[in-house]
Design an enzyme around this catalytic site. Structure first.
Site, PDB file in Angstrom:
ATOM      1  N   HIS A  38       0.839  -1.216   0.000  1.00 58.61           N
ATOM      2  CA  HIS A  38       0.000   0.000   0.000  1.00 58.61           C
ATOM      3  C   HIS A  38       0.858   1.243   0.000  1.00 58.61           C
ATOM      4  O   HIS A  38       0.940   1.939   1.006  1.00 58.61           O
ATOM      5  CB  HIS A  38      -0.903  -0.016   1.231  1.00 58.61           C
ATOM      6  CG  HIS A  38      -2.133   0.822   1.081  1.00 58.61           C
ATOM      7  ND1 HIS A  38      -2.176   2.167   1.376  1.00 58.61           N
ATOM      8  CD2 HIS A  38      -3.383   0.498   0.660  1.00 58.61           C
ATOM      9  CE1 HIS A  38      -3.388   2.627   1.174  1.00 58.61           C
ATOM     10  NE2 HIS A  38      -4.145   1.637   0.738  1.00 58.61           N
ATOM     11  N   ILE A  44       1.601   4.830   1.498  1.00 56.69           N
ATOM     12  CA  ILE A  44       0.643   5.731   2.151  1.00 56.69           C
ATOM     13  C   ILE A  44      -0.145   4.934   3.193  1.00 56.69           C
ATOM     14  O   ILE A  44      -0.334   3.722   3.066  1.00 56.69           O
ATOM     15  CB  ILE A  44      -0.323   6.413   1.164  1.00 56.69           C
ATOM     16  CG1 ILE A  44      -1.169   5.403   0.407  1.00 56.69           C
ATOM     17  CG2 ILE A  44       0.421   7.311   0.207  1.00 56.69           C
ATOM     18  CD1 ILE A  44      -2.286   6.027  -0.413  1.00 56.69           C
ATOM     19  N   GLY A  47      -6.585   4.180   4.312  1.00 54.17           N
ATOM     20  CA  GLY A  47      -7.708   4.933   4.860  1.00 54.17           C
ATOM     21  C   GLY A  47      -8.433   4.194   5.970  1.00 54.17           C
ATOM     22  O   GLY A  47      -8.869   4.790   6.955  1.00 54.17           O
ATOM     23  N   VAL A  48      -8.552   2.883   5.834  1.00 58.17           N
ATOM     24  CA  VAL A  48      -9.238   2.105   6.860  1.00 58.17           C
ATOM     25  C   VAL A  48      -8.494   2.197   8.194  1.00 58.17           C
ATOM     26  O   VAL A  48      -9.115   2.191   9.261  1.00 58.17           O
ATOM     27  CB  VAL A  48      -9.440   0.640   6.404  1.00 58.17           C
ATOM     28  CG1 VAL A  48      -8.123  -0.097   6.311  1.00 58.17           C
ATOM     29  CG2 VAL A  48     -10.426  -0.073   7.300  1.00 58.17           C
ATOM     30  N   GLU A  52      -9.669   3.612  11.787  1.00 56.13           N
ATOM     31  CA  GLU A  52      -9.402   2.852  13.012  1.00 56.13           C
ATOM     32  C   GLU A  52      -8.749   3.735  14.071  1.00 56.13           C
ATOM     33  O   GLU A  52      -9.094   3.649  15.254  1.00 56.13           O
ATOM     34  CB  GLU A  52      -8.512   1.639  12.715  1.00 56.13           C
ATOM     35  CG  GLU A  52      -8.113   0.845  13.943  1.00 56.13           C
ATOM     36  CD  GLU A  52      -9.266   0.135  14.655  1.00 56.13           C
ATOM     37  OE1 GLU A  52      -9.096  -0.211  15.839  1.00 56.13           O
ATOM     38  OE2 GLU A  52     -10.334  -0.080  14.042  1.00 56.13           O
TER      39      GLU A  52
END
Length: 157
Positions: A38, A44, A47-48, A52
Site C-alpha cells: 500500500h 501511504i 484509509g481504513v 481505526e
C-alpha cells in the site's frame, strides 16, 4: 503507532473535564509491513487504518466516561471523508466529540489533522457493552498506561 497489531494511538494528549471531547496523537511509522502493498514505491497510510485511529481515539473517551466499567465496540462508520494521502512519518492529531449517548450506544464526530489541517473525518457509532470474560480489561488497562491515559482520574480499576 503499531498498525500491524492495531495499536494506533501513541498518546492521549487531553480529555476535557466534561468528558465530551478527547485529543490523541499517533505517529505513522517510517517503515511498516502495511506499506509493502500500500503502495509499492509510494507508501501511504491505508484509509481504513485512519478510520481505526479515529475509532480508537473515541474508544479512550468512552472508556473514560464509563470509568473502564464497560467497553466500546465500533458499530458503524458514516460520512467518512478521506481528504489527502498520509505518508510515513506523519504525526497525526486525532479528535473525537460525543454528539449523543443513550440506549447503550454512543455517536461521535471524529477527525484527524496533520499540521493543523483536517485530513479525514467520520461520524462513528459505538455499542457499549460489559467486558467479555477473560483478561481483555487488564490488557486495555496496561495499554492505557503506555499511552499516558490519566487512569487515576478516570478509572476505578
Amino acid at each position: 503507532m503499531r498498525p500491524e497489531v492495531f495499536k494506533m494511538i501513541d498518546r492521549v494528549v487531553s480529555i476535557d473535564p466534561s468528558l465530551d471531547t478527547i485529543h490523541c496523537q499517533g505517529l505513522v511509522p517510517q517503515e511498516s509491513s502495511i506499506f509493502e502493498g500500500h503502495f509499492p514505491g509510494h507508501p501511504i497510510m491505508p484509509g481504513v487504518l485512519l478510520i481505526e485511529a479515529m475509532a480508537q481515539t473515541t474508544g479512550w473517551l468512552i472508556l473514560a466516561r464509563n470509568r473502564f466499567e464497560r467497553m466500546p465496540f465500533l458499530a458503524s462508520v458514516k460520512e467518512a471523508k478521506l481528504r489527502t494521502f498520509v505518508l510515513p512519518g506523519a504525526n497525526l492529531d486525532l479528535y473525537s466529540k460525543i454528539e449523543h449517548e443513550g440506549s447503550g450506544y454512543v455517536v461521535v464526530k471524529t477527525e484527524a489533522k496533520l499540521d493543523g489541517k483536517q485530513i479525514c473525518s467520520a461520524d462513528l457509532s459505538f455499542r457499549v457493552l460489559p467486558w467479555p470474560e477473560g483478561k481483555m480489561k487488564a490488557v486495555v488497562l496496561k495499554v492505557a498506561e503506555h499511552v499516558s491515559f490519566p487512569l487515576a482520574d478516570y478509572a476505578d480499576a
